[in-house]
Design a protein around this motif. Sequence first.
Motif, mmCIF file in Angstrom:
data_model
loop_
_atom_site.group_PDB
_atom_site.id
_atom_site.type_symbol
_atom_site.label_atom_id
_atom_site.label_comp_id
_atom_site.label_asym_id
_atom_site.label_seq_id
_atom_site.Cartn_x
_atom_site.Cartn_y
_atom_site.Cartn_z
ATOM 1 N N TYR A 22 0.824 -1.206 0.000
ATOM 2 C CA TYR A 22 0.000 0.000 0.000
ATOM 3 C C TYR A 22 0.863 1.263 0.000
ATOM 4 O O TYR A 22 0.607 2.211 -0.757
ATOM 5 C CB TYR A 22 -0.917 -0.015 1.220
ATOM 6 N N ASN A 23 1.897 1.276 0.832
ATOM 7 C CA ASN A 23 2.794 2.431 0.846
ATOM 8 C C ASN A 23 3.487 2.604 -0.499
ATOM 9 O O ASN A 23 3.686 3.728 -0.975
ATOM 10 C CB ASN A 23 3.831 2.276 1.957
ATOM 11 N N GLN A 51 2.223 1.771 -3.374
ATOM 12 C CA GLN A 51 1.224 2.334 -4.282
ATOM 13 C C GLN A 51 1.085 3.845 -4.082
ATOM 14 O O GLN A 51 1.003 4.603 -5.060
ATOM 15 C CB GLN A 51 -0.128 1.668 -4.061
ATOM 16 N N LEU A 52 1.040 4.272 -2.816
ATOM 17 C CA LEU A 52 0.904 5.701 -2.534
ATOM 18 C C LEU A 52 2.076 6.491 -3.115
ATOM 19 O O LEU A 52 1.884 7.544 -3.742
ATOM 20 C CB LEU A 52 0.825 5.932 -1.024
ATOM 21 N N ASP A 55 1.885 6.518 -6.935
ATOM 22 C CA ASP A 55 0.882 7.472 -7.392
ATOM 23 C C ASP A 55 1.379 8.908 -7.257
ATOM 24 O O ASP A 55 1.131 9.751 -8.134
ATOM 25 C CB ASP A 55 -0.411 7.310 -6.579
ATOM 26 N N ALA A 56 2.088 9.180 -6.156
ATOM 27 C CA ALA A 56 2.617 10.530 -5.943
ATOM 28 C C ALA A 56 3.652 10.880 -7.012
ATOM 29 O O ALA A 56 3.672 12.002 -7.535
ATOM 30 C CB ALA A 56 3.236 10.639 -4.549
#
Length: 268
Positions: free
Chosen positions: A189-190, A192-193, A196-197
């Motif tokens: 999840y991290n 992915q974040l 995306d950033a």
Amino acid sequence: MAVYDAQPGRRSATEADLSAAQRDADEADLYAGLTGVAGLVAGSRQMTDLLADVAQFAARAIPGVDGAGIALKQLRDGAPRIEAWAATAPFVNEIDSVQYEQLHEGPCLTAMQSGRPTVSGSLGCDSRWPHFGGRVARMAVHSALSLPLLVDETVVGAINAYARARDAFSEHAVQLGTQFAGPAAVSVYNGQLLDDARERTQQLQRALGTRAVIDQAIGIIRSRSGASAEEAFDRLTRLSQTQNVKLHTVAERLVVEAVRRAKARNRP
């Protein structure tokens, strides 16, 4: 006791024959996998590399695995879509294609829908996936364990483990896999974040670059014609429509041509 969805009508694999030495070895492999996941630094890695490492750590942490993969739930054109991102063996890629692209049924999809681990010890006769199970059994793969990757009760993906033997994943394997899946979900999840950033930053940079070229083109038109900024933009827009090309492409061509002419004039 692990909470999971087992194959209907099939008893879970027995753990009675697991020796203390084997249990200790399994715990050591789980610890090594967890240590590896904890050491991943998502910000300095590409998402594909990070997920490939998570798949490798999963294959080590879960007993009985012949191949493992990572699938993510992502939005494509506003609709959720399951996509395979990493695999530790070529046959896992083949299974992923059958599950996500051809038949749209299988243990990973079931685990993502339920939010619980899903186990099968004989895919060829698993009534939950009548088409998928037979296809995969003909590949000589008979056991599957899918572990949802949960972050705050939201499923972001799944770890999929496969084995050629029947009944390869006992409750012991499910317990260890579940322990691994929690920290793995946070790392994914991290990642992915951060991914995306990075993408948003790149899009912003491209947008700023595009805007700068358009502003330069407007300035060139104004200097040549004495038009206002709004009139110059309208001319640029009409050129874009007439030539059937994007606005920034028209602007870039105009700027390049203006630079070429300026250099020609200043050439001795």
